[in-house]
Write a protein that holds these residues in place. Structure first.
Motif, short mmCIF file in Angstrom:
data_model
loop_
_atom_site.label_atom_id
_atom_site.label_comp_id
_atom_site.label_asym_id
_atom_site.label_seq_id
_atom_site.Cartn_x
_atom_site.Cartn_y
_atom_site.Cartn_z
N SER A 19 0.81 -1.22 0.00
CA SER A 19 0.00 0.00 0.00
C SER A 19 0.85 1.27 0.00
CB SER A 19 -0.97 0.00 1.18
OG SER A 19 -0.28 -0.10 2.39
N ILE A 20 2.03 1.25 0.59
CA ILE A 20 2.84 2.47 0.54
C ILE A 20 3.37 2.72 -0.87
CG2 ILE A 20 5.13 1.57 1.14
CD1 ILE A 20 5.22 4.06 3.09
N ASN A 21 3.72 1.65 -1.58
CA ASN A 21 4.15 1.83 -2.96
C ASN A 21 2.96 2.19 -3.83
OD1 ASN A 21 5.82 1.93 -5.15
ND2 ASN A 21 6.48 -0.19 -5.02
N GLY A 22 1.78 1.62 -3.55
CA GLY A 22 0.58 2.00 -4.29
C GLY A 22 0.19 3.44 -4.05
N THR A 23 0.33 3.91 -2.83
CA THR A 23 0.02 5.31 -2.52
C THR A 23 0.99 6.23 -3.24
OG1 THR A 23 -0.85 4.67 -0.37
CG2 THR A 23 -0.20 6.96 -0.63
N PHE A 24 2.27 5.88 -3.19
CA PHE A 24 3.27 6.70 -3.87
C PHE A 24 3.00 6.75 -5.37
CE2 PHE A 24 7.39 7.24 -5.97
CZ PHE A 24 7.80 8.43 -5.40
N SER A 35 -6.12 6.52 -7.20
CA SER A 35 -7.11 5.75 -6.46
C SER A 35 -6.94 6.05 -4.98
CB SER A 35 -6.94 4.25 -6.72
OG SER A 35 -7.85 3.52 -5.93
N ILE A 36 -8.03 6.11 -4.27
CA ILE A 36 -8.00 6.40 -2.84
C ILE A 36 -7.73 5.13 -2.02
CG2 ILE A 36 -10.47 6.11 -2.46
CD1 ILE A 36 -8.43 8.90 -0.89
N PHE A 37 -7.93 3.96 -2.61
CA PHE A 37 -7.85 2.70 -1.86
C PHE A 37 -6.45 2.39 -1.31
CE2 PHE A 37 -11.59 2.17 -4.59
CZ PHE A 37 -12.54 2.10 -3.59
N PRO A 38 -5.36 2.66 -2.02
CA PRO A 38 -4.05 2.42 -1.39
C PRO A 38 -3.81 3.29 -0.16
CG PRO A 38 -3.78 2.66 -3.75
CD PRO A 38 -5.19 3.00 -3.43
N ILE A 39 -4.35 4.50 -0.18
CA ILE A 39 -4.18 5.40 0.97
C ILE A 39 -4.95 4.85 2.16
CG2 ILE A 39 -4.56 7.75 1.80
CD1 ILE A 39 -4.32 8.62 -1.19
N ALA A 41 -5.83 1.70 2.66
CA ALA A 41 -5.15 0.47 3.10
C ALA A 41 -3.90 0.80 3.90
CB ALA A 41 -4.80 -0.39 1.89
N LEU A 42 -3.17 1.82 3.49
CA LEU A 42 -1.96 2.21 4.21
C LEU A 42 -2.29 2.68 5.62
CD1 LEU A 42 1.09 2.73 4.26
CD2 LEU A 42 0.61 5.00 3.31
N VAL A 43 -3.28 3.53 5.75
CA VAL A 43 -3.66 4.05 7.06
C VAL A 43 -4.11 2.92 7.98
CG1 VAL A 43 -5.34 5.52 8.26
CG2 VAL A 43 -4.19 6.37 6.23
N LEU A 44 -4.97 2.05 7.48
CA LEU A 44 -5.47 0.95 8.31
C LEU A 44 -4.36 -0.03 8.70
CD1 LEU A 44 -8.88 0.23 6.57
CD2 LEU A 44 -8.49 1.37 8.76
N THR A 45 -3.49 -0.33 7.78
CA THR A 45 -2.41 -1.28 8.06
C THR A 45 -1.42 -0.71 9.07
OG1 THR A 45 -2.62 -2.13 5.82
CG2 THR A 45 -0.62 -2.69 7.00
N VAL A 46 -1.05 0.54 8.90
CA VAL A 46 -0.12 1.15 9.85
C VAL A 46 -0.76 1.24 11.23
CG1 VAL A 46 1.06 3.32 10.40
CG2 VAL A 46 1.22 2.37 8.11
N TYR A 47 -2.05 1.53 11.28
CA TYR A 47 -2.75 1.57 12.57
C TYR A 47 -2.73 0.20 13.24
CZ TYR A 47 -6.46 1.87 16.00
OH TYR A 47 -7.17 1.80 17.17
N CYS A 48 -3.02 -0.85 12.48
CA CYS A 48 -3.02 -2.21 13.04
C CYS A 48 -1.62 -2.62 13.50
CB CYS A 48 -3.56 -3.20 12.02
SG CYS A 48 -5.33 -3.07 11.76
N LEU A 49 -0.61 -2.30 12.70
CA LEU A 49 0.76 -2.61 13.11
C LEU A 49 1.16 -1.84 14.37
CD1 LEU A 49 2.71 -2.81 9.75
CD2 LEU A 49 2.44 -4.63 11.43
N HIS A 50 0.74 -0.61 14.47
CA HIS A 50 1.04 0.20 15.66
C HIS A 50 0.36 -0.40 16.90
CE1 HIS A 50 2.10 3.67 18.03
NE2 HIS A 50 0.83 3.84 18.36
N GLN A 51 -0.89 -0.85 16.76
CA GLN A 51 -1.59 -1.47 17.88
C GLN A 51 -0.90 -2.76 18.30
OE1 GLN A 51 -4.06 -0.23 19.77
NE2 GLN A 51 -3.73 1.61 18.55
#
Length: 114
Positions: A19-24, A35-39, A41-51
């Motif tokens: 997702s970070i490469n997709g966002t870039f 597309s808004i979907f990589p952004i 996915a990136l936010v949700l994934t980073v949040y889950c990893l942080h938790q």
């Protein structure tokens, strides 16, 4: 149960790399459509990893595997996008590096199980 949690961390790291490469690519590449979907996915994934990082201790060796899965996600997305849009360039190097990294991850995971 612990092995399932470790596998989840590795999958989240892989999705974060994708997702970070997709966002870039969506934000800064004129060849790839926006597309808004990589952004999202990136936010949700980073949040889950942080938790996961805050609530659980990481076993020895897992951060290196998570970083390798992240890089694998970045390389695989790059290879797929370059195959879809040949104007960007060849996908040979990302493909070869992805395969080599995938074998390295497999060896490390097998070594952790033993």
């Amino acid at each position: 149960m612990k092995q399932l949690q470790e596998r989840g961390t590795l999958v989240l790291a892989f999705i974060a790399g994708l997702s970070i490469n997709g966002t870039f690519a969506a934000l800064f590449s004129s060849v790839v459509p926006f597309s808004i979907f990589p952004i999202i996915a990136l936010v949700l994934t980073v949040y889950c990893l942080h938790q996961r990082y805050q609530n659980r201790t990481m076993p020895v060796g897992l951060p290196g595997l998570a970083a390798a899965c992240f890089v694998l996600g970045v390389l695989l997305y790059s290879a797929v996008v370059r195959a879809e849009y040949p104007a960007i360039g060849s996908n040979f190097l990302p493909s070869v590096l992805s395969v080599a990294l995938l074998f390295w991850i497999g060896v490390k995971i097998r070594a952790r199980k033993a």
